[in-house]
Design a protein around this motif. Structure first.
Motif, mmCIF file in Angstrom:
data_model
loop_
_atom_site.group_PDB
_atom_site.id
_atom_site.type_symbol
_atom_site.label_atom_id
_atom_site.label_comp_id
_atom_site.label_asym_id
_atom_site.label_seq_id
_atom_site.Cartn_x
_atom_site.Cartn_y
_atom_site.Cartn_z
ATOM 1 N N MET A 95 2.830 -3.731 11.495
ATOM 2 C CA MET A 95 3.880 -4.226 10.600
ATOM 3 C C MET A 95 3.340 -4.598 9.226
ATOM 4 N N CYS A 96 2.061 -4.935 9.145
ATOM 5 C CA CYS A 96 1.513 -5.433 7.885
ATOM 6 C C CYS A 96 0.697 -4.395 7.129
ATOM 7 N N ARG A 97 0.453 -3.247 7.674
ATOM 8 C CA ARG A 97 -0.473 -2.314 7.061
ATOM 9 C C ARG A 97 0.168 -1.295 6.115
ATOM 10 N N PRO A 98 1.304 -0.685 6.449
ATOM 11 C CA PRO A 98 1.762 0.460 5.649
ATOM 12 C C PRO A 98 2.236 0.052 4.259
ATOM 13 N N SER A 99 2.134 1.015 3.329
ATOM 14 C CA SER A 99 2.697 0.856 1.982
ATOM 15 C C SER A 99 4.113 1.400 2.001
ATOM 16 N N VAL A 100 5.081 0.578 1.614
ATOM 17 C CA VAL A 100 6.490 0.949 1.702
ATOM 18 C C VAL A 100 7.011 1.317 0.319
ATOM 19 N N PRO A 101 7.496 2.548 0.104
ATOM 20 C CA PRO A 101 8.073 2.900 -1.202
ATOM 21 C C PRO A 101 9.397 2.165 -1.412
ATOM 22 N N CYS A 102 9.571 1.644 -2.604
ATOM 23 C CA CYS A 102 10.781 0.914 -2.927
ATOM 24 C C CYS A 102 11.386 1.509 -4.191
ATOM 25 N N GLY A 103 12.478 0.910 -4.686
ATOM 26 C CA GLY A 103 13.195 1.454 -5.828
ATOM 27 C C GLY A 103 12.324 1.644 -7.049
ATOM 28 N N GLY A 104 12.583 2.744 -7.805
ATOM 29 C CA GLY A 104 11.859 3.003 -9.038
ATOM 30 C C GLY A 104 10.433 3.458 -8.835
ATOM 31 N N GLY A 105 10.081 3.957 -7.661
ATOM 32 C CA GLY A 105 8.731 4.437 -7.419
ATOM 33 C C GLY A 105 7.713 3.330 -7.240
ATOM 34 N N VAL A 106 8.150 2.146 -6.853
ATOM 35 C CA VAL A 106 7.239 1.019 -6.652
ATOM 36 C C VAL A 106 6.820 0.989 -5.183
ATOM 37 N N ASP A 107 5.502 0.914 -4.951
ATOM 38 C CA ASP A 107 4.981 0.805 -3.592
ATOM 39 C C ASP A 107 4.757 -0.671 -3.257
ATOM 40 N N ILE A 108 5.334 -1.112 -2.152
ATOM 41 C CA ILE A 108 5.225 -2.504 -1.737
ATOM 42 C C ILE A 108 4.243 -2.598 -0.581
ATOM 43 N N HIS A 109 3.156 -3.298 -0.797
ATOM 44 C CA HIS A 109 2.231 -3.600 0.292
ATOM 45 C C HIS A 109 1.509 -4.896 -0.021
ATOM 46 N N TYR A 110 0.714 -5.359 0.920
ATOM 47 C CA TYR A 110 0.015 -6.635 0.821
ATOM 48 C C TYR A 110 -0.696 -6.774 -0.521
ATOM 49 N N PRO A 111 -0.616 -7.934 -1.202
ATOM 50 C CA PRO A 111 -0.077 -9.224 -0.727
ATOM 51 C C PRO A 111 1.435 -9.388 -0.891
ATOM 52 N N PHE A 112 2.132 -8.381 -1.469
ATOM 53 C CA PHE A 112 3.594 -8.411 -1.450
ATOM 54 C C PHE A 112 4.075 -7.990 -0.064
ATOM 55 N N PHE A 113 5.309 -8.297 0.263
ATOM 56 C CA PHE A 113 5.859 -7.913 1.551
ATOM 57 C C PHE A 113 7.368 -7.781 1.417
ATOM 58 N N LEU A 114 7.963 -7.092 2.355
ATOM 59 C CA LEU A 114 9.398 -6.875 2.317
ATOM 60 C C LEU A 114 10.138 -8.105 2.831
ATOM 61 N N ALA A 115 11.166 -8.497 2.108
ATOM 62 C CA ALA A 115 12.006 -9.616 2.533
ATOM 63 C C ALA A 115 12.971 -9.117 3.598
ATOM 64 N N ASP A 116 12.409 -8.774 4.741
ATOM 65 C CA ASP A 116 13.169 -8.132 5.806
ATOM 66 C C ASP A 116 12.622 -8.641 7.144
ATOM 67 N N PRO A 117 13.485 -9.155 8.032
ATOM 68 C CA PRO A 117 12.990 -9.644 9.328
ATOM 69 C C PRO A 117 12.177 -8.616 10.096
ATOM 70 N N ALA A 118 12.432 -7.320 9.847
ATOM 71 C CA ALA A 118 11.679 -6.291 10.556
ATOM 72 C C ALA A 118 10.209 -6.278 10.153
ATOM 73 N N SER A 119 9.888 -6.887 9.017
ATOM 74 C CA SER A 119 8.504 -6.919 8.537
ATOM 75 C C SER A 119 7.822 -8.227 8.866
#
Length: 703
Positions: A35-59
């Motif tokens: 749950m903590c390892r992958p880089s998640v693509p987000c809006g505008g071509g921004v990759d979200i990964h540690y130390p940022f995280f998704l504001a989502d209970p699934a994460s």
């Protein structure tokens, strides 16, 4: 007795011989590492990964069967919705435009401004709030007057009655700001604004927005270029559209060791550290994912425990004999260092300080809750007390910069040997500081035990030198201490002394001077050096004691009558006030004989109404009426503090109230909390308007 002690020591060694776990961990010792390892693509071509995280209970990071928190730093949750990556600060949303993980920066833009740009026809959005970075988040805003825009909205001027704006501040010429009721709106670079006067008062709202400095200079609107029409039309919207930068510090807190071992930190929503999430699924509390903490290592430890248990009975008797012999031999050869012998000598009395000495001699200080460092760890932290780490003289010892194993950067005071008085001061300072907590007092981390090789005190490192350095020392040439900063230093130092005089039992510092007032990187005060301080009984008016302190600061009544009172600190603080307005040292033998002592010089000049011969004219005393008035009021307050008769001096609480009144009065240039953003050379966590707004619903900025 020796055999009993030896047996006790043997028992401790036997326990230590068994392998142990590195740290205690929660009952559920595993988490879903994927749950903590992958880089998640987000809006505008921004990759979200540690130390940022998704504001989502699934994460959410799950330990055992319990969902604890997200894997990342506090306050760095990003929501992916509507093709945008959104970061929430306080009560406002900001669109993430890009993240530079190598340089630890994130570029964001006000989401409300971007929404207006999507809808508006003329491309002229309206800023609706200041930028506030909550204290609990790990993000920092480094903004100065050079990269901020000041907006003045809905200003209604009455010609001949209301002051008009300066000619270099142009109104916004967008159609959306040409109000039917005749009001006007303005925008300007904050660094280019003239000193504040009354002209913004007719404006309904005054707000400040940070922008990218390089882009701002690209528009040609810096102070050396003057204002261009482009800034007042579509130029400012381009700046807002490209946003501003926030940064984070990866070495903060316990994450340093965790990340160094390829782990990731997990925090609760309240900002409490949960543990280090290791790639093998382990959760280690207050530890790292080193070689000794994996599953294989855990099995190896169990095996070692079994082996140790099987041989323990066979070697127990042999160990007992050997350790008894070694212990008796060690006791015969044991010699305390000169500092330890001196410390024993100081414990013969029954004063509060000697009682503290006794506690320290026994190695506990339970009542003071003082942390004990080992000599070895402080020797390692200071590179064996090398000259390169030396940062000053603390009065009765040399002060070194140190790097503790947990990542903290500290100041280590090393006691000079062979002095009963200095050992007593060491014990006194440890006893005093262990019971104090105030934002303007230096933070005390702990000390060594009296039985260590040397006596050492450990404090937070305050990196920006002393007030004396900035006023008339090696930092004075930089002229960093403007008048508003000096006034704030006076307020914070007085607040620290007021706290000392108000605790039970009260504490008289007894060595108040500009060399003992430290400044942090934001020019906030940290009062230090409590070696001469005295606990003051509640039921007496004074304490009879031999005068101690620094020439130029010592209360003349105390020096003459040997009677120490809380007004002795007030006198010393009065000297500091004169230093702040004059930039002169307390004692200077190069001055005329009658002026060698700054306190005497100040009293004479004030009585003769020759304040211009005392104050530092470069602070604006002769060029600005508001500054002149504020400096005069501080001089009058210092005059009251310097009265030879202690009963005629005001208590420090009254001095503090007077200084706050001067600061809040708004007569001095930039005086007051609301003007810090313009005047102070600091990097605030909150950007707010430099002037009052007459809006009926003012926004409250939280630090």
């Amino acid at each position: 007795m020796a055999l009993l002690a030896a047996a006790h020591l043997l028992l401790l060694l036997a326990v230590a011989a068994f392998p142990r776990g590195a740290r205690a961990v929660p009952d559920g010792t595993y988490h879903n590492a994927s749950m903590c390892r992958p880089s998640v693509p987000c809006g505008g071509g921004v990759d979200i990964h540690y130390p940022f995280f998704l504001a989502d209970p699934a994460s959410m990071a799950v330990v055992g069967d319990t969902a604890y928190s997200y894997c990342g730093y506090p306050g760095m949750a990003v929501a992916c919705e509507s093709a945008r990556a959104t970061l929430r600060l306080k009560d406002s949303n900001y669109t993430v435009l890009g993240i530079d993980y190598d340089n630890h920066t994130v570029t964001v833009a006000d989401a409300a401004v971007l929404d207006q740009l999507d809808r508006a026809g003329d491309g002229c959005p309206r800023v609706t709030h200041n930028v506030t970075v909550p204290a609990e988040t790990w993000l920092n805003l480094s903004a100065t007057a050079d990269d901020q825009l000041a907006f003045f909205f809905d200003c209604a001027f009455t010609y001949g009655v209301t002051p008009l704006p300066p000619p270099m501040i142009l109104p916004m010429n967008c159609s959306s700001f040409q109000e039917q009721d005749g009001t006007m709106s303005f925008v300007a670079v904050q660094a280019d604004l003239p000193p504040p006067d009354q002209w913004p008062r007719p404006c309904k709202e005054v707000l400040v927005a940070p922008v990218l400095k390089d882009l701002l200079l690209g528009l040609g609107v810096g102070a050396e270029y003057g204002y261009l029409q482009r800034l007042n039309s579509d130029g400012y919207s381009e700046l807002l559209k490209h946003g501003f930068q926030l940064s984070w510090d990866p070495s903060r807190g316990p994450c340093f060791l965790c990340e160094k071992s390829n782990g990731q930190c997990s925090y609760s929503q309240s900002g409490e550290f949960i543990g280090c999430l290791c790639s093998d699924g382990h959760v280690l509390r207050n530890s790292d994912c080193g070689a000794g903490d994996g599953l294989n290592a855990k099995m190896a430890r169990k095996k070692k425990i079994a082996i140790g248990s099987s041989i323990a009975a066979g070697v127990l008797f042999l160990l007992l004999v050997v350790m008894t012999y070694l212990y008796i031999r060690k006791r015969r050869e044991y010699k305390m260092t000169s500092s330890s012998r001196l410390l024993k000598h100081t414990t013969s009395g029954e004063t509060p300080r000697s009682r503290c000495s006794t506690d320290m001699e026994s190695g506990s200080v339970h009542s003071l809750q003082t942390h004990h460092f080992t000599y070895e760890e402080l020797e390692e932290a200071t590179d064996s007390f090398s000259g390169a780490m030396e940062i000053g003289d603390g009065g009765f010892g040399t002060v070194y910069k140190g790097h503790l194993r947990d990542g903290r950067v500290v100041a280590v005071k090393r006691l000079y040997n062979n002095s009963y008085r200095r050992v007593e001061q060491f014990v006194n300072e440890a006893a005093i500081l262990s019971r104090l907590r105030h934002p303007n007092l230096v933070l005390f981390y702990g000390c060594t035990s009296s039985r260590s090789r040397e006596l050492l005190l450990v404090y937070e490192l305050v990196p920006n030198g002393t007030v004396a350095d900035h006023l008339h020392g090696h930092r004075a040439a930089a002229r960093a201490l403007t008048w508003p900063l000096r006034l704030n230093i006076a307020v914070e130092a007085a607040a620290a002394l007021a706290y000392l005089h108000a605790v039970e039992p009260p504490i008289v510092h007894r060595d108040v001077k500009s060399n003992n007032i430290l400044l942090d990187s934001n020019f906030h005060v940290k009062v230090a050096d409590f070696g001469l301080s005295r606990l003051f009984p509640l039921d007496v008016t004074h304490v009879s004691t031999a005068p101690q302190g620094t020439p130029g600061y010592v209360d003349p009544e105390y020096h003459q009558c040997y009677q120490l009172t809380d007004r002795s600190d007030v006198y010393s603080f009065g000297v500091v006030l004169v230093e702040l307005i004059s930039s002169k040292p307390a004692v200077d033998v190069t001055r005329d004989r009658s002026d060698i002592n700054l306190a005497g010089m100040a009293i004479n000049k004030i009585q003769q109404c020759r304040l211009d011969q005392l104050v530092d004219l470069e602070l604006g005393y002769g060029s600005d009426e508001a500054t002149r008035k504020a400096m005069t009021m501080v001089a009058e307050l210092a005059f009251r503090c310097l009265q030879r008769n202690g009963e005629m001096r005001p208590p420090i609480k009254e001095v503090l109230d007077a200084l706050r009144g001067i600061q809040e009065d708004g007569d001095g240039v930039g005086v007051g909390e609301k003007k810090d953003a313009l005047m102070a050379p600091r990097s605030p966590d909150t950007v707010h308007a430099p002037w009052d707004s007459v809006s009926t619903n003012p926004s409250i900025i939280s630090q």
